[in-house]
Design a protein around this motif. Structure first.
Motif, PDB file in Angstrom:
ATOM      1  N   THR A 216      13.233  -4.780 -11.024  1.00  0.00           N
ATOM      2  CA  THR A 216      14.421  -5.281 -10.329  1.00  0.00           C
ATOM      3  C   THR A 216      14.353  -6.799 -10.296  1.00  0.00           C
ATOM      4  OG1 THR A 216      14.360  -3.305  -8.967  1.00  0.00           O
ATOM      5  CG2 THR A 216      15.762  -5.095  -8.215  1.00  0.00           C
ATOM      6  N   PHE A 217      15.278  -7.428 -10.950  1.00  0.00           N
ATOM      7  CA  PHE A 217      15.297  -8.886 -11.027  1.00  0.00           C
ATOM      8  C   PHE A 217      16.586  -9.440 -10.403  1.00  0.00           C
ATOM      9  CE2 PHE A 217      15.692 -13.080 -12.812  1.00  0.00           C
ATOM     10  CZ  PHE A 217      14.394 -13.521 -12.964  1.00  0.00           C
ATOM     11  N   ARG A 218      17.697  -9.040 -10.927  1.00  0.00           N
ATOM     12  CA  ARG A 218      19.048  -9.415 -10.485  1.00  0.00           C
ATOM     13  C   ARG A 218      19.170 -10.925 -10.235  1.00  0.00           C
ATOM     14  NH1 ARG A 218      18.855  -4.567  -7.002  1.00  0.00           N
ATOM     15  NH2 ARG A 218      19.723  -2.844  -8.197  1.00  0.00           N
ATOM     16  N   HIS A 219      19.586 -11.297  -9.006  1.00  0.00           N
ATOM     17  CA  HIS A 219      19.829 -12.716  -8.726  1.00  0.00           C
ATOM     18  C   HIS A 219      18.509 -13.415  -8.414  1.00  0.00           C
ATOM     19  CE1 HIS A 219      24.184 -11.947  -8.278  1.00  0.00           C
ATOM     20  NE2 HIS A 219      23.788 -10.809  -7.720  1.00  0.00           N
ATOM     21  N   ALA A 220      18.330 -14.596  -8.975  1.00  0.00           N
ATOM     22  CA  ALA A 220      17.062 -15.303  -8.753  1.00  0.00           C
ATOM     23  C   ALA A 220      17.283 -16.811  -8.696  1.00  0.00           C
ATOM     24  CB  ALA A 220      16.085 -14.969  -9.862  1.00  0.00           C
TER      25      ALA A 220
ATOM     26  N   HIS B  68       6.254  -4.987  -6.589  1.00  0.00           N
ATOM     27  CA  HIS B  68       7.360  -5.307  -7.503  1.00  0.00           C
ATOM     28  C   HIS B  68       7.051  -6.524  -8.366  1.00  0.00           C
ATOM     29  CE1 HIS B  68      10.211  -3.291  -4.408  1.00  0.00           C
ATOM     30  NE2 HIS B  68       9.786  -2.416  -5.298  1.00  0.00           N
ATOM     31  N   TYR B  69       7.659  -6.532  -9.505  1.00  0.00           N
ATOM     32  CA  TYR B  69       7.571  -7.684 -10.409  1.00  0.00           C
ATOM     33  C   TYR B  69       8.043  -8.939  -9.663  1.00  0.00           C
ATOM     34  CZ  TYR B  69       8.963 -10.753 -14.262  1.00  0.00           C
ATOM     35  OH  TYR B  69       9.133 -11.813 -15.095  1.00  0.00           O
ATOM     36  N   GLY B  70       7.252 -10.004  -9.760  1.00  0.00           N
ATOM     37  CA  GLY B  70       7.645 -11.275  -9.148  1.00  0.00           C
ATOM     38  C   GLY B  70       7.306 -11.396  -7.672  1.00  0.00           C
ATOM     39  N   THR B  71       6.560 -10.447  -7.113  1.00  0.00           N
ATOM     40  CA  THR B  71       6.229 -10.511  -5.683  1.00  0.00           C
ATOM     41  C   THR B  71       5.336 -11.725  -5.389  1.00  0.00           C
ATOM     42  OG1 THR B  71       6.386  -8.120  -5.409  1.00  0.00           O
ATOM     43  CG2 THR B  71       5.040  -9.303  -3.809  1.00  0.00           C
ATOM     44  N   ASN B 113     -13.426   7.205  19.095  1.00  0.00           N
ATOM     45  CA  ASN B 113     -14.643   7.132  19.917  1.00  0.00           C
ATOM     46  C   ASN B 113     -15.494   5.913  19.570  1.00  0.00           C
ATOM     47  OD1 ASN B 113     -15.841   7.786  17.495  1.00  0.00           O
ATOM     48  ND2 ASN B 113     -16.378   9.879  18.084  1.00  0.00           N
ATOM     49  N   ARG B 114     -15.020   5.126  18.633  1.00  0.00           N
ATOM     50  CA  ARG B 114     -15.649   3.872  18.194  1.00  0.00           C
ATOM     51  C   ARG B 114     -17.027   4.098  17.566  1.00  0.00           C
ATOM     52  NH1 ARG B 114     -11.008   3.159  18.931  1.00  0.00           N
ATOM     53  NH2 ARG B 114     -10.036   1.703  20.377  1.00  0.00           N
ATOM     54  N   LYS B 115     -17.298   5.322  17.098  1.00  0.00           N
ATOM     55  CA  LYS B 115     -18.601   5.618  16.510  1.00  0.00           C
ATOM     56  C   LYS B 115     -18.551   5.728  14.990  1.00  0.00           C
ATOM     57  CE  LYS B 115     -20.329   7.946  20.616  1.00  0.00           C
ATOM     58  NZ  LYS B 115     -20.575   9.242  21.275  1.00  0.00           N
ATOM     59  N   VAL B 116     -17.338   5.896  14.433  1.00  0.00           N
ATOM     60  CA  VAL B 116     -17.199   6.043  12.982  1.00  0.00           C
ATOM     61  C   VAL B 116     -16.422   4.845  12.434  1.00  0.00           C
ATOM     62  CG1 VAL B 116     -16.420   7.539  11.108  1.00  0.00           C
ATOM     63  CG2 VAL B 116     -17.089   8.532  13.302  1.00  0.00           C
ATOM     64  N   ARG B 117     -16.946   4.232  11.409  1.00  0.00           N
ATOM     65  CA  ARG B 117     -16.271   3.087  10.781  1.00  0.00           C
ATOM     66  C   ARG B 117     -16.152   3.366   9.280  1.00  0.00           C
ATOM     67  NH1 ARG B 117     -16.410  -1.627  13.943  1.00  0.00           N
ATOM     68  NH2 ARG B 117     -16.262  -2.910  12.085  1.00  0.00           N
ATOM     69  N   LYS B 118     -14.962   3.180   8.749  1.00  0.00           N
ATOM     70  CA  LYS B 118     -14.776   3.388   7.311  1.00  0.00           C
ATOM     71  C   LYS B 118     -14.031   2.190   6.727  1.00  0.00           C
ATOM     72  CE  LYS B 118     -14.928   8.408   7.142  1.00  0.00           C
ATOM     73  NZ  LYS B 118     -14.223   9.656   6.789  1.00  0.00           N
ATOM     74  N   GLU B 119     -14.618   1.609   5.713  1.00  0.00           N
ATOM     75  CA  GLU B 119     -14.028   0.418   5.105  1.00  0.00           C
ATOM     76  C   GLU B 119     -13.145   0.814   3.928  1.00  0.00           C
ATOM     77  OE1 GLU B 119     -15.943  -3.788   4.364  1.00  0.00           O
ATOM     78  OE2 GLU B 119     -16.303  -2.502   2.618  1.00  0.00           O
ATOM     79  N   TYR B 120     -11.887   0.371   3.975  1.00  0.00           N
ATOM     80  CA  TYR B 120     -10.943   0.633   2.897  1.00  0.00           C
ATOM     81  C   TYR B 120     -10.748  -0.646   2.080  1.00  0.00           C
ATOM     82  CZ  TYR B 120      -9.406   5.223   4.538  1.00  0.00           C
ATOM     83  OH  TYR B 120      -9.345   6.550   4.872  1.00  0.00           O
ATOM     84  N   THR B 121     -10.669  -0.476   0.785  1.00  0.00           N
ATOM     85  CA  THR B 121     -10.425  -1.609  -0.111  1.00  0.00           C
ATOM     86  C   THR B 121      -9.021  -1.483  -0.691  1.00  0.00           C
ATOM     87  OG1 THR B 121     -12.766  -1.601  -0.687  1.00  0.00           O
ATOM     88  CG2 THR B 121     -11.300  -2.882  -2.112  1.00  0.00           C
ATOM     89  N   ILE B 122      -8.290  -2.607  -0.655  1.00  0.00           N
ATOM     90  CA  ILE B 122      -6.896  -2.571  -1.135  1.00  0.00           C
ATOM     91  C   ILE B 122      -6.822  -3.231  -2.514  1.00  0.00           C
ATOM     92  CG2 ILE B 122      -4.520  -3.243  -0.639  1.00  0.00           C
ATOM     93  CD1 ILE B 122      -5.370  -3.472   2.307  1.00  0.00           C
ATOM     94  N   TYR B 123      -6.504  -2.434  -3.495  1.00  0.00           N
ATOM     95  CA  TYR B 123      -6.357  -2.946  -4.863  1.00  0.00           C
ATOM     96  C   TYR B 123      -4.871  -3.138  -5.160  1.00  0.00           C
ATOM     97  CZ  TYR B 123     -11.230  -1.527  -5.321  1.00  0.00           C
ATOM     98  OH  TYR B 123     -12.569  -1.385  -5.137  1.00  0.00           O
ATOM     99  N   ILE B 124      -4.512  -4.384  -5.439  1.00  0.00           N
ATOM    100  CA  ILE B 124      -3.101  -4.718  -5.707  1.00  0.00           C
ATOM    101  C   ILE B 124      -2.909  -4.935  -7.201  1.00  0.00           C
ATOM    102  CG2 ILE B 124      -1.239  -6.392  -5.281  1.00  0.00           C
ATOM    103  CD1 ILE B 124      -1.913  -5.209  -2.687  1.00  0.00           C
ATOM    104  N   THR B 125      -1.856  -4.357  -7.726  1.00  0.00           N
ATOM    105  CA  THR B 125      -1.444  -4.689  -9.097  1.00  0.00           C
ATOM    106  C   THR B 125       0.041  -5.052  -9.054  1.00  0.00           C
ATOM    107  OG1 THR B 125      -0.976  -2.349  -9.508  1.00  0.00           O
ATOM    108  CG2 THR B 125      -3.092  -3.203 -10.293  1.00  0.00           C
ATOM    109  N   VAL B 126       0.428  -5.926  -9.945  1.00  0.00           N
ATOM    110  CA  VAL B 126       1.829  -6.372  -9.978  1.00  0.00           C
ATOM    111  C   VAL B 126       2.543  -5.696 -11.136  1.00  0.00           C
ATOM    112  CG1 VAL B 126       3.391  -8.355 -10.106  1.00  0.00           C
ATOM    113  CG2 VAL B 126       1.152  -8.591  -8.995  1.00  0.00           C
ATOM    114  N   GLN B 127       3.707  -5.154 -10.849  1.00  0.00           N
ATOM    115  CA  GLN B 127       4.511  -4.483 -11.871  1.00  0.00           C
ATOM    116  C   GLN B 127       4.820  -5.470 -12.994  1.00  0.00           C
ATOM    117  OE1 GLN B 127       8.399  -3.570 -10.422  1.00  0.00           O
ATOM    118  NE2 GLN B 127       8.695  -1.843 -11.794  1.00  0.00           N
ATOM    119  N   THR B 128       4.739  -5.007 -14.226  1.00  0.00           N
ATOM    120  CA  THR B 128       5.063  -5.877 -15.362  1.00  0.00           C
ATOM    121  C   THR B 128       6.360  -5.407 -16.008  1.00  0.00           C
ATOM    122  OG1 THR B 128       3.687  -4.485 -16.762  1.00  0.00           O
ATOM    123  CG2 THR B 128       2.666  -6.467 -15.852  1.00  0.00           C
ATOM    124  N   ARG B 129       6.931  -6.268 -16.810  1.00  0.00           N
ATOM    125  CA  ARG B 129       8.168  -5.868 -17.481  1.00  0.00           C
ATOM    126  C   ARG B 129       7.965  -5.792 -18.993  1.00  0.00           C
ATOM    127  NH1 ARG B 129      11.334 -10.212 -19.564  1.00  0.00           N
ATOM    128  NH2 ARG B 129      10.450 -12.249 -19.110  1.00  0.00           N
TER     129      ARG B 129
END
Lengths: 328, 129
Positions: A216-220, B68-71, B113-129
């Motif tokens: 989604t690109f549209r207006h930029a 999204h692309y361009g985020t 109960n504050r006794k269990v801790r779990k670490e989550y890792t966030i992997y980000i990828t950007v949509q390509t066109r």
């Protein structure tokens, strides 16, 4: 014996309540004013912009059959720009909720700081609207107003309003952008490629509309830099352009003066002075109608807020309005 | 009659004296030991979602999010939905910069109960066109 006492006390309390509730404290209508009086309210809201209007409603009246209104006058501390006037109609609301104006005098005459209406209709009560067009010389200053009225008995009354701060911002409404056009914040203007090539240092953003498969690109709005080439597909930039302009999309900040269909939300000088855009990107894609964005020029000289008045989801072209403040 | 009133008074006093523990954030520590992320959202500076797709893996403790692309990755608001009574560490207090894709952000879920801790890792990828 004790029960008997209870009955006696209860009876006294009941009588007391009945007596108190029967006390005759009749309401009397307060006496009205005996002579000419006046009142005023400011009708316009939001920052007072140069070129914009500050609106008032000035009411004046004297008791029926004690005389009539002769004149109404407004004196501004700084003379208003062309278009400043005091209405020569007194308005009331019609059955359909519409404004119904009745002419009460000759059109107002403005002489320097003073604007006056002379009554020609025999009336003892009137509310006149005053529209003060903010002149350039008032930018960043304060303006105050003195409203006054006189009646046929020689009585004069006056009412002071203000002072009101005048914004240092500039505002421009409804600028039309076409696909692949160039936007200048410093000029608050839209240029085509030829004009952009003639003024490359003034070009802050490229406006473009694209539809792409899968994304989604549209207006930029994209800064015309080499790093943003991916966001400027099928476009050859004019020689010399290259400003990296901060562009931060913002949520629910529609300015009433720019949008003209929102109420009670305004972007003012303080917003533009204090916003931190140091971490903002230099582009924004997928911008829709009613969206807004904060901008800052590459040299940090100007900050601005733009509002998208019109943008189709399927066709290129956009209408925007802008408020801009010189920072440096 | 007096006897019942006395019992009621004792009961009220006992209830009032029960000590419910709270943690350093003033949150109630409960008996729940569950510890996981229910869902994940990412909002842009305009408070609109930038997610194209997202998958939360509670076993691998990862969140794979495609935006999204361009985020603009420097100005994002992450939002977690956690299991009841759990909390997040570190807290999210504003925009978060996710632009360093080589060093993905990590958040720890702490159970009720504050006794269990779990670490989550966030992997980000950007949509390509």
């Amino acid at each position: 014996m004790q029960i008997k006492h209870y009955y006696i006390i209860l009876s006294i309390a009941c009588f007391g309540i009945i007596f108190a509730s029967c006390d005759d404290n009749a309401y009397t209508i307060p006496d009205g004013a005996k002579e000419l009086t006046n009142d005023c309210l400011k009708r316009s809201l939001g920052p007072n912009m140069v070129g914009g209007s500050i609106d008032f409603a000035y009411a004046m009246a004297l008791p029926f059959n004690t005389g009539n209104l002769v004149s109404a006058k407004v004196e501004a501390s700084i003379a208003g720009a062309s278009g400043t006037y005091l209405e020569n109609h007194s308005y009331h609301t019609g059955s359909g909720g519409e404004n119904v104006g009745i002419e009460i005098g000759s059109p107002s005459v403005t002489d320097g700081i003073a604007t006056e209406v002379v009554f020609t209709r025999d009336t003892c009560a009137s509310t006149l609207r005053y529209y003060y067009i903010v002149p350039e010389e008032a930018r960043g200053k304060q303006v105050s107003f003195k409203f006054s009225a006189s009646d046929s008995n020689g009585k004069q009354v006056s009412y002071d309003m203000g002072p009101y701060n005048i914004s240092e911002m500039d505002m421009k409404l409804d600028m039309a952008l076409t696909n692949n056009s160039y936007f200048s914040i410093s000029d608050m203007a839209v240029y085509n490629a030829t004009q952009a090539a003639e003024n490359p240092d003034k070009i802050d953003l490229v406006y473009l509309f694209r539809t792409m498969r899968g994304v989604t690109f549209r207006h930029a709005f994209v800064s015309p830099t080499a790093e943003n080439a991916d966001y400027l597909p099928n476009l050859t930039l004019p020689a010399g352009v290259g400003n990296s302009t901060k562009f931060m999309k913002v949520y629910a900040s529609a300015d009433q003066q720019l949008a003209r269909n929102e109420f009670g939300v305004f972007v003012d000088d303080l917003d533009l002075r204090e916003i931190n855009l140091s971490n903002a990107p230099d582009y924004g894609i997928n911008i829709a109608q009613n969206a807004g964005a904060w901008l800052e020029t590459a040299d940090g000289k100007y900050r601005a807020y733009i509002y998208v008045n019109k943008a189709s989801e399927t066709v290129g072209g956009m209408t925007i309005s802008i408020k801009r403040l010189k920072i440096k | 009659m007096k006897k019942y009133l006395f019992i009621l008074l004792i009961t009220v006093a006992w209830v009032a004296c029960v000590d419910y523990p709270i943690d350093e954030d003033g949150l109630l520590i409960t008996e729940r030991g569950e510890c996981y992320v229910g869902s994940f959202e990412l909002l842009g500076s305009d408070q609109k979602t930038v997610l194209n797709q997202v998958a939360v893996d509670t076993v691998a403790q990862t969140i794979d999010a495609e935006v999204h692309y361009g985020t603009d990755l420097k100005n994002l608001y992450p939002q977690f939905s956690l299991v009841t009574d759990a909390k997040l560490d570190p807290k999210i207090t504003g925009k978060v910069d996710f632009s360093d894709l080589d060093n993905p952000k990590k958040y720890t879920v702490v159970s009720g109960n504050r006794k269990v801790r779990k670490e989550y890792t966030i992997y980000i990828t950007v949509q390509t066109r």
